[in-house]
Design a protein around this motif. Structure first.
Motif, PDB file in Angstrom:
ATOM      1  N   UNK A   7       0.797  -1.223   0.000  1.00  0.00           N
ATOM      2  CA  UNK A   7       0.000   0.000   0.000  1.00  0.00           C
ATOM      3  C   UNK A   7       0.835   1.281   0.000  1.00  0.00           C
ATOM      4  N   UNK A   8       2.145   1.176  -0.316  1.00  0.00           N
ATOM      5  CA  UNK A   8       2.946   2.393  -0.433  1.00  0.00           C
ATOM      6  C   UNK A   8       2.691   3.011  -1.790  1.00  0.00           C
ATOM      7  N   UNK A   9       2.635   4.317  -1.831  1.00  0.00           N
ATOM      8  CA  UNK A   9       2.438   5.021  -3.098  1.00  0.00           C
ATOM      9  C   UNK A   9       3.774   5.609  -3.548  1.00  0.00           C
ATOM     10  N   UNK A  10       3.888   5.818  -4.840  1.00  0.00           N
ATOM     11  CA  UNK A  10       5.114   6.391  -5.382  1.00  0.00           C
ATOM     12  C   UNK A  10       4.747   7.359  -6.504  1.00  0.00           C
ATOM     13  N   UNK A  11       5.476   8.435  -6.577  1.00  0.00           N
ATOM     14  CA  UNK A  11       5.334   9.414  -7.648  1.00  0.00           C
ATOM     15  C   UNK A  11       6.630   9.368  -8.448  1.00  0.00           C
ATOM     16  N   UNK A  12       6.541   8.953  -9.704  1.00  0.00           N
ATOM     17  CA  UNK A  12       7.725   8.883 -10.560  1.00  0.00           C
ATOM     18  C   UNK A  12       7.733  10.126 -11.443  1.00  0.00           C
ATOM     19  N   UNK A  72      13.061   7.179  -3.347  1.00  0.00           N
ATOM     20  CA  UNK A  72      13.233   5.739  -3.470  1.00  0.00           C
ATOM     21  C   UNK A  72      14.234   5.449  -4.590  1.00  0.00           C
ATOM     22  N   UNK A  73      14.855   4.293  -4.491  1.00  0.00           N
ATOM     23  CA  UNK A  73      15.764   3.866  -5.554  1.00  0.00           C
ATOM     24  C   UNK A  73      14.932   3.523  -6.794  1.00  0.00           C
ATOM     25  N   UNK A  74      15.355   3.995  -7.950  1.00  0.00           N
ATOM     26  CA  UNK A  74      14.616   3.734  -9.187  1.00  0.00           C
ATOM     27  C   UNK A  74      15.604   3.399 -10.296  1.00  0.00           C
ATOM     28  N   UNK A  82      11.644   0.146 -12.345  1.00  0.00           N
ATOM     29  CA  UNK A  82      11.697  -0.586 -11.086  1.00  0.00           C
ATOM     30  C   UNK A  82      11.928   0.385  -9.947  1.00  0.00           C
ATOM     31  N   UNK A  83      11.099   0.265  -8.920  1.00  0.00           N
ATOM     32  CA  UNK A  83      11.213   1.141  -7.752  1.00  0.00           C
ATOM     33  C   UNK A  83      11.396   0.273  -6.517  1.00  0.00           C
ATOM     34  N   UNK A  84      12.391   0.609  -5.732  1.00  0.00           N
ATOM     35  CA  UNK A  84      12.604  -0.077  -4.461  1.00  0.00           C
ATOM     36  C   UNK A  84      12.197   0.882  -3.342  1.00  0.00           C
TER      37      UNK A  84
END
Ligand code: FES
Length: 88
Positions: A7-12, A72-74, A82-84
């Motif tokens: 359930x973590x969100x990420x904005x790339x 985050x690492x991308x 890929x996102x860590x």
């Protein structure tokens, strides 16, 4: 914006000046936790709650937030991003 496992969100975000550079950010404002998103110019990141503005790399342009967004690492492999979310 995407939701990751757990359930973590990420904005790339793509760097406007270096199109090959991507940033993967936790889209939670560091001021009081509102969700942030790209502003109207799709260049900077904006918080609608109190107006904090961040650069594509998550650094603060305008407060009240004083801390950057969590990075985050991308990495890009072919057509995949890929996102860590555990590595800042
Ligand atoms: S919660 Fe984002 S500016 Fe206050």
């Amino acid at each position: 914006m995407k939701t990751l496992e757990g359930d973590k969100k990420v904005l790339v975000v793509r760097d406007a000046n270096q199109s090959e550079t991507l940033y993967a950010l936790n889209p939670t404002c560091t001021h009081q936790g509102c969700p942030v998103d790209l502003g109207e110019d799709s260049k900077d990141i904006f918080c609608p709650c109190h107006g904090s503005t961040y650069k594509a790399d998550g650094t603060v342009i305008k407060g009240p937030a004083s801390r950057p967004l969590e990075n985050y690492q991308v990495k890009v492999e072919g057509n995949a991003i890929w996102v860590n979310p555990t590595v800042a």
